[in-house]
Write a protein that holds these residues in place. Structure first.
Motif, mmCIF file in Angstrom:
data_model
loop_
_atom_site.group_PDB
_atom_site.id
_atom_site.type_symbol
_atom_site.label_atom_id
_atom_site.label_comp_id
_atom_site.label_asym_id
_atom_site.label_seq_id
_atom_site.Cartn_x
_atom_site.Cartn_y
_atom_site.Cartn_z
ATOM 1 N N VAL A 45 5.953 8.242 28.915
ATOM 2 C CA VAL A 45 6.845 7.869 27.812
ATOM 3 C C VAL A 45 7.859 8.978 27.545
ATOM 4 N N MET A 46 7.405 10.242 27.589
ATOM 5 C CA MET A 46 8.318 11.359 27.350
ATOM 6 C C MET A 46 9.424 11.419 28.396
ATOM 7 N N THR A 47 9.079 11.147 29.654
ATOM 8 C CA THR A 47 10.110 11.166 30.701
ATOM 9 C C THR A 47 11.105 10.022 30.519
ATOM 10 N N VAL A 48 10.605 8.854 30.104
ATOM 11 C CA VAL A 48 11.501 7.719 29.858
ATOM 12 C C VAL A 48 12.444 8.034 28.698
ATOM 13 N N ILE A 49 11.905 8.641 27.631
ATOM 14 C CA ILE A 49 12.740 9.022 26.484
ATOM 15 C C ILE A 49 13.810 10.020 26.919
ATOM 16 N N THR A 50 13.423 10.945 27.796
ATOM 17 C CA THR A 50 14.377 11.925 28.308
ATOM 18 C C THR A 50 15.526 11.246 29.037
ATOM 19 N N LYS A 54 18.929 11.148 27.250
ATOM 20 C CA LYS A 54 19.585 12.252 27.974
ATOM 21 C C LYS A 54 19.372 13.593 27.275
ATOM 22 N N LYS A 55 18.163 13.755 26.759
ATOM 23 C CA LYS A 55 17.798 14.988 26.077
ATOM 24 C C LYS A 55 16.389 15.358 26.511
ATOM 25 N N THR A 56 16.238 16.496 27.154
ATOM 26 C CA THR A 56 14.958 16.883 27.736
ATOM 27 C C THR A 56 13.899 17.147 26.669
ATOM 28 N N VAL A 57 12.725 16.587 26.866
ATOM 29 C CA VAL A 57 11.577 16.898 26.016
ATOM 30 C C VAL A 57 10.933 18.173 26.554
ATOM 31 N N LYS A 58 10.986 19.239 25.779
ATOM 32 C CA LYS A 58 10.581 20.555 26.271
ATOM 33 C C LYS A 58 9.095 20.638 26.591
ATOM 34 N N PHE A 59 8.292 19.738 26.004
ATOM 35 C CA PHE A 59 6.845 19.833 26.188
ATOM 36 C C PHE A 59 6.361 19.207 27.493
ATOM 37 N N ILE A 60 7.226 18.539 28.241
ATOM 38 C CA ILE A 60 6.793 17.854 29.459
ATOM 39 C C ILE A 60 6.051 18.777 30.425
ATOM 40 N N PRO A 61 6.583 19.974 30.761
ATOM 41 C CA PRO A 61 5.852 20.847 31.702
ATOM 42 C C PRO A 61 4.467 21.231 31.195
ATOM 43 N N TYR A 62 4.343 21.503 29.888
ATOM 44 C CA TYR A 62 3.049 21.896 29.338
ATOM 45 C C TYR A 62 2.057 20.735 29.380
ATOM 46 N N PHE A 63 2.524 19.546 29.015
ATOM 47 C CA PHE A 63 1.663 18.371 29.088
ATOM 48 C C PHE A 63 1.202 18.130 30.523
ATOM 49 N N LEU A 64 2.117 18.267 31.481
ATOM 50 C CA LEU A 64 1.771 18.084 32.891
ATOM 51 C C LEU A 64 0.730 19.099 33.340
ATOM 52 N N LEU A 65 0.916 20.339 32.924
ATOM 53 C CA LEU A 65 -0.015 21.404 33.306
ATOM 54 C C LEU A 65 -1.406 21.138 32.757
ATOM 55 N N TYR A 66 -1.484 20.878 31.457
ATOM 56 C CA TYR A 66 -2.784 20.627 30.827
ATOM 57 C C TYR A 66 -3.448 19.380 31.406
ATOM 58 N N PHE A 67 -2.636 18.334 31.584
ATOM 59 C CA PHE A 67 -3.150 17.076 32.108
ATOM 60 C C PHE A 67 -3.736 17.252 33.520
ATOM 61 N N SER A 68 -3.027 17.972 34.383
ATOM 62 C CA SER A 68 -3.474 18.158 35.771
ATOM 63 C C SER A 68 -4.820 18.880 35.837
ATOM 64 N N ILE A 69 -4.956 19.947 35.057
ATOM 65 C CA ILE A 69 -6.207 20.707 35.063
ATOM 66 C C ILE A 69 -7.340 19.875 34.465
ATOM 67 N N VAL A 201 5.218 8.511 38.582
ATOM 68 C CA VAL A 201 6.278 7.529 38.365
ATOM 69 C C VAL A 201 7.209 8.001 37.245
ATOM 70 N N GLY A 202 6.624 8.640 36.233
ATOM 71 C CA GLY A 202 7.438 9.206 35.158
ATOM 72 C C GLY A 202 8.383 10.278 35.674
ATOM 73 N N ILE A 203 7.896 11.112 36.586
ATOM 74 C CA ILE A 203 8.740 12.163 37.172
ATOM 75 C C ILE A 203 9.880 11.542 37.979
ATOM 76 N N VAL A 204 9.616 10.419 38.638
ATOM 77 C CA VAL A 204 10.667 9.708 39.376
ATOM 78 C C VAL A 204 11.752 9.237 38.410
ATOM 79 N N PHE A 205 11.345 8.715 37.248
ATOM 80 C CA PHE A 205 12.308 8.331 36.210
ATOM 81 C C PHE A 205 13.155 9.529 35.805
ATOM 82 N N LEU A 206 12.498 10.686 35.672
ATOM 83 C CA LEU A 206 13.193 11.900 35.279
ATOM 84 C C LEU A 206 14.251 12.264 36.318
#
Length: 210
Positions: A45-50, A54-69, A201-206
């Motif tokens: 959802v955050m990537t779609v909103i971005t 056309k405004k980057t959600v700054k928390f995306i990298p942190y969410f991705l990091l936490y989610f992956s681990i 898929v979200g990253i592809v949207f980004l």
């Protein structure tokens, strides 16, 4: 802001330590998996909103990091159940039989092809280059790819270990145990690849939005 991120990092470290070292009851595992899937949807959802705003959600990298681990930790914890089952002990798997039935409903070969397709799709979705990405998200995506590789290595290791344990503990022929446990380890890994695919898929949207 930095204090909040540090607090989240410490909290995640504590949770992960518990997941890595403490066997989870089935109900707790299912709740955590549901939360894991919610994280994946949140990232999507955050990537779609971005893209839309056309405004980057700054928390995306942190969410991705936490989610992956978190996803990898859950996979490692649930893998124990397959090894316990291979020893001849009866217990409920942290994966639903329904997942196995649906994955291989069109035949074993088709199920394995679907599994390979999901792995490929997810890996390449995290590999799409974009010169406009900030450096922190580039590093995070590389970490996601490495985490995906860790899932596949764990999948191979658990399958072979289950075959070896079944052979030593129960005298089951290696090929016979391989046929028995491969669907379980494949379905379990597939279960954890689904939320990863949602994020991919979200990253592809980004990428499309840049």
């Amino acid at each position: 802001m930095k204090g909040k991120i540090n607090f989240l990092t410490i909290s995640l470290a504590v949770v992960l330590a518990m997941i890595f070292f403490i066997p989870l009851p089935i109900l707790v595992f299912k709740i955590l998996y549901f939360f894991d899937f919610l994280l994946a949807i949140s990232i999507f959802v955050m990537t779609v909103i971005t893209v839309i705003r056309k405004k980057t959600v700054k928390f995306i990298p942190y969410f991705l990091l936490y989610f992956s681990i978190f996803t990898l930790a859950l996979n490692i914890n649930s893998a124990r159940n397959i090894l316990i089952f291979a020893k001849g002990k009866i217990g409920e798997f942290p994966i639903m039989q329904k997942v196995i039935d649906e994955l291989f409903s069109f035949g074993f070969a088709q199920g394995m092809l679907l599994f390979a397709a999901i792995v490929t799709l997810t890996f390449f979705s995290f590999s799409i280059p974009n010169k406009n990405y900030a450096e922190n998200i580039k590093e995070t995506l590389r970490f996601c790819r490495e985490t995906l590789i860790a899932h596949i290595l764990l999948y191979i290791a658990i399958t072979l270990m289950a075959c070896f344990i079944a052979h030593v503990s129960n005298g089951t022929a290696f090929f016979e145990s391989f046929q028995l446990y491969l669907p379980y380890s494949t379905a379990q890994t597939f279960l954890f690849l689904i939320p990863l695919t949602v994020c991919g898929v979200g990253i592809v949207f980004l990428k499309w939005g840049e």
